[in-house]
Design an enzyme around this catalytic site. Sequence first.
Site, PDB file in Angstrom:
ATOM      1  N   GLU A 165      24.475   2.990 -14.699  1.00 19.11           N
ATOM      2  CA  GLU A 165      24.029   2.681 -13.485  1.00 19.11           C
ATOM      3  C   GLU A 165      22.976   3.876 -13.533  1.00 19.11           C
ATOM      4  O   GLU A 165      23.174   4.897 -14.053  1.00 19.11           O
ATOM      5  CB  GLU A 165      24.895   2.777 -12.348  1.00 19.11           C
ATOM      6  CG  GLU A 165      24.436   2.644 -10.952  1.00 19.11           C
ATOM      7  CD  GLU A 165      25.401   2.791  -9.759  1.00 19.11           C
ATOM      8  OE1 GLU A 165      25.367   2.168  -8.979  1.00 19.11           O
ATOM      9  OE2 GLU A 165      26.580   3.658 -10.110  1.00 19.11           O
ATOM     10  N   LYS A 170      22.668  -4.612  -6.351  1.00 19.86           N
ATOM     11  CA  LYS A 170      24.147  -4.131  -5.831  1.00 19.86           C
ATOM     12  C   LYS A 170      24.476  -4.465  -4.599  1.00 19.86           C
ATOM     13  O   LYS A 170      23.651  -3.999  -3.523  1.00 19.86           O
ATOM     14  CB  LYS A 170      24.216  -2.793  -6.192  1.00 19.86           C
ATOM     15  CG  LYS A 170      25.558  -2.110  -5.883  1.00 19.86           C
ATOM     16  CD  LYS A 170      25.461  -0.412  -6.055  1.00 19.86           C
ATOM     17  CE  LYS A 170      26.853   0.003  -6.149  1.00 19.86           C
ATOM     18  NZ  LYS A 170      26.769   1.722  -6.099  1.00 19.86           N
ATOM     19  N   CYS A 172      29.334   0.061 -10.427  1.00 23.89           N
ATOM     20  CA  CYS A 172      29.813   1.078  -9.811  1.00 23.89           C
ATOM     21  C   CYS A 172      30.918   0.566  -8.851  1.00 23.89           C
ATOM     22  O   CYS A 172      32.032   0.146  -8.963  1.00 23.89           O
ATOM     23  CB  CYS A 172      28.858   1.986  -9.541  1.00 23.89           C
ATOM     24  SG  CYS A 172      29.485   3.587  -9.449  1.00 23.89           S
TER      25      CYS A 172
END
Length: 281
Positions: free
Chosen positions: A52, A127, A166
């Site tokens: 990321e 995300k 994440c």
Amino acid sequence: MSTGPRPPQRPAVRVTVAQLEVGTDRGANLLAARDALRTAGRARSDLVVLPEYASAFDPRGVGVELAEPLDGPFVTMLRRAAAEHGLAVVAGTILPGGAAGADGQPRAVNAVVAVGADGEVAGVYRKVHLYDAFGHRESQRLAPGPADAPPLVLDVGGLRFGVLTCYDLRFPEVARRLVDAGADVLLVPAAWAAGDLKAMHWRTLAVARAIENTAAVLAVGQAGRGVVGRSLVVGPDGVVGLEADDTPQVRTVDLDAEELRAVRERNPSLTHRRYAVVPRV
């Protein structure tokens, strides 16, 4: 995202895990990523996964000041290197153009870009779950992606790789939705924040996502200040086959398609499930 028939599976798909240390110097980050792709090319990998925020990162917060568009230097380099070395690439980046927040300030987008071995962008995952936890507030700088966007699943060597990132790892429904879309392997680029119990959470959650989905998990962390590193490759039976420490490193593994099939045959829990995953929008 692939929607057509599956190509024949190879005996193994070779994947390079690039645990990079990333900072605010975008030029230096680009060079480090390019070197990792060259290493993957020399290893004859089919796929390389970067963490990321591979294009730029500040542990104090990432926002529009570090963003660049898909046709900017970082993704352009990924595309050229993918085509040069004949490998697919999955990497985290920061895109401009997020909707302004309630304070009226512009937001960036935390995104993961998938590039095919032909050098074309195969998909972008924005995300969904922003990291507003453990004292962090990603939503002050970033806009979330749409929860109902189609899952990003990339075909490489006959295996299907589903993309999350994440903080998404803490939400099992994200991984299950990718598996429902055909993913055999879950890719988790991350800049997993350091702190009490955080490395333990990272490892435990990655193993849990593998076991409950009978899917391999490649959890690729950033190394460096404020993050834990500790990239993992977990088999579909939950066995950890590779585990890095907290230093920058590039490692290559082979994923056995037959092992995945055999685990799912012995443990058919996916076929026993009684509930569906439906995005809440």
